[in-house]
Design a protein around this motif. Structure first.
Motif, mmCIF file in Angstrom:
data_model
loop_
_atom_site.group_PDB
_atom_site.id
_atom_site.type_symbol
_atom_site.label_atom_id
_atom_site.label_comp_id
_atom_site.label_asym_id
_atom_site.label_seq_id
_atom_site.Cartn_x
_atom_site.Cartn_y
_atom_site.Cartn_z
ATOM 1 N N LYS A 122 5.773 4.985 -3.419
ATOM 2 C CA LYS A 122 6.281 3.613 -3.527
ATOM 3 C C LYS A 122 5.352 2.592 -2.863
ATOM 4 C CE LYS A 122 10.744 1.845 -4.421
ATOM 5 N NZ LYS A 122 12.158 1.876 -4.212
ATOM 6 N N TYR A 123 4.716 2.945 -1.766
ATOM 7 C CA TYR A 123 3.859 1.971 -1.087
ATOM 8 C C TYR A 123 2.622 1.612 -1.914
ATOM 9 C CZ TYR A 123 0.143 5.154 0.539
ATOM 10 O OH TYR A 123 -0.925 6.013 0.608
ATOM 11 N N LEU A 124 2.350 2.377 -2.975
ATOM 12 C CA LEU A 124 1.199 2.109 -3.842
ATOM 13 C C LEU A 124 1.576 1.402 -5.150
ATOM 14 C CD1 LEU A 124 -0.690 5.480 -3.322
ATOM 15 C CD2 LEU A 124 -1.429 3.227 -2.547
ATOM 16 N N THR A 125 2.799 0.882 -5.225
ATOM 17 C CA THR A 125 3.279 0.239 -6.453
ATOM 18 C C THR A 125 2.329 -0.860 -6.921
ATOM 19 O OG1 THR A 125 5.563 0.764 -5.895
ATOM 20 C CG2 THR A 125 5.228 -0.953 -7.536
ATOM 21 N N LYS A 126 1.884 -1.743 -6.029
ATOM 22 C CA LYS A 126 0.999 -2.841 -6.426
ATOM 23 C C LYS A 126 -0.332 -2.304 -6.956
ATOM 24 C CE LYS A 126 -1.371 -7.083 -5.038
ATOM 25 N NZ LYS A 126 -2.197 -6.973 -6.209
ATOM 26 N N PHE A 127 -0.868 -1.283 -6.311
ATOM 27 C CA PHE A 127 -2.115 -0.659 -6.768
ATOM 28 C C PHE A 127 -1.979 -0.227 -8.233
ATOM 29 C CE2 PHE A 127 -4.356 3.431 -7.423
ATOM 30 C CZ PHE A 127 -5.674 3.005 -7.291
ATOM 31 N N TYR A 128 -0.889 0.464 -8.551
ATOM 32 C CA TYR A 128 -0.698 0.952 -9.918
ATOM 33 C C TYR A 128 -0.330 -0.177 -10.886
ATOM 34 C CZ TYR A 128 -1.144 5.647 -8.079
ATOM 35 O OH TYR A 128 -1.627 6.791 -7.482
ATOM 36 N N THR A 129 0.411 -1.174 -10.408
ATOM 37 C CA THR A 129 0.741 -2.336 -11.241
ATOM 38 C C THR A 129 -0.541 -3.045 -11.673
ATOM 39 O OG1 THR A 129 2.885 -2.613 -10.161
ATOM 40 C CG2 THR A 129 2.010 -4.528 -11.314
ATOM 41 N N ASP A 130 -1.489 -3.159 -10.760
ATOM 42 C CA ASP A 130 -2.773 -3.794 -11.082
ATOM 43 C C ASP A 130 -3.557 -3.011 -12.139
ATOM 44 O OD1 ASP A 130 -2.176 -5.786 -9.255
ATOM 45 O OD2 ASP A 130 -3.548 -5.042 -7.705
#
Length: 147
Positions: free
Chosen positions: A116-124
């Protein structure tokens, strides 16, 4: 730059396999303090995407065709050696993995189980969250899809 190689399990030599398993263990077991079965019997079905720097495996993922892990093609075991994260190798290995899914399986829909803490990384990278989060091996995760 990161030198990318895409290999089947049978194409690994002993040293490469050892380096990949060591990288995964260092990150997912030791660094994240998580006892879980990394050697899960699925590596032989996966295609492995390796990122080399100076002949050392410093980034890695494994990809699966639809039906071998999820109903969709998938990317998992995303790992970048701690000392190399500041160079953007996570993004590079993921872009190479997305390309490998498209080339190896002729698919553009990819599902991941993201910490979950990597959501923005994957969203990008074009992934979108699906549903509620869940615990996997005691770590908060969320399902994400890229179409």
């Amino acid at each position: 730059m990161l030198d990318i190689k895409v290999k089947s399990f049978k194409e690994f030599d002993i040293e490469e396999l050892y380096n990949v398993l060591q990288l995964r263990s260092d990150i997912f077991v030791v660094e994240q303090d998580c006892v879980y079965l990394d050697i899960d019997g699925k590596d032989d079905k996966a295609i492995h995407v390796l990122g080399y720097k100076n002949d050392k495996v410093v980034a890695y993922t494994r990809i699966f065709k639809p039906g071998d892990y999820f109903d969709q093609a998938s990317i998992g075991r995303v790992a970048v050696h701690k000392e190399y994260r500041k160079f953007g190798y996570g993004k590079i290995i993921m872009q190479a993995s997305i390309k490998a899914v498209e080339e190896q399986f002729n698919k553009d829909e990819i599902k991941i189980s993201a910490q979950k803490y990597l959501t923005k990384f994957y969203t990008d990278l074009g992934f979108k969250s699906m549903g509620d989060g869940y615990l996997e091996d005691g770590i908060p995760h969320i399902a994400m899809i890229r179409k």
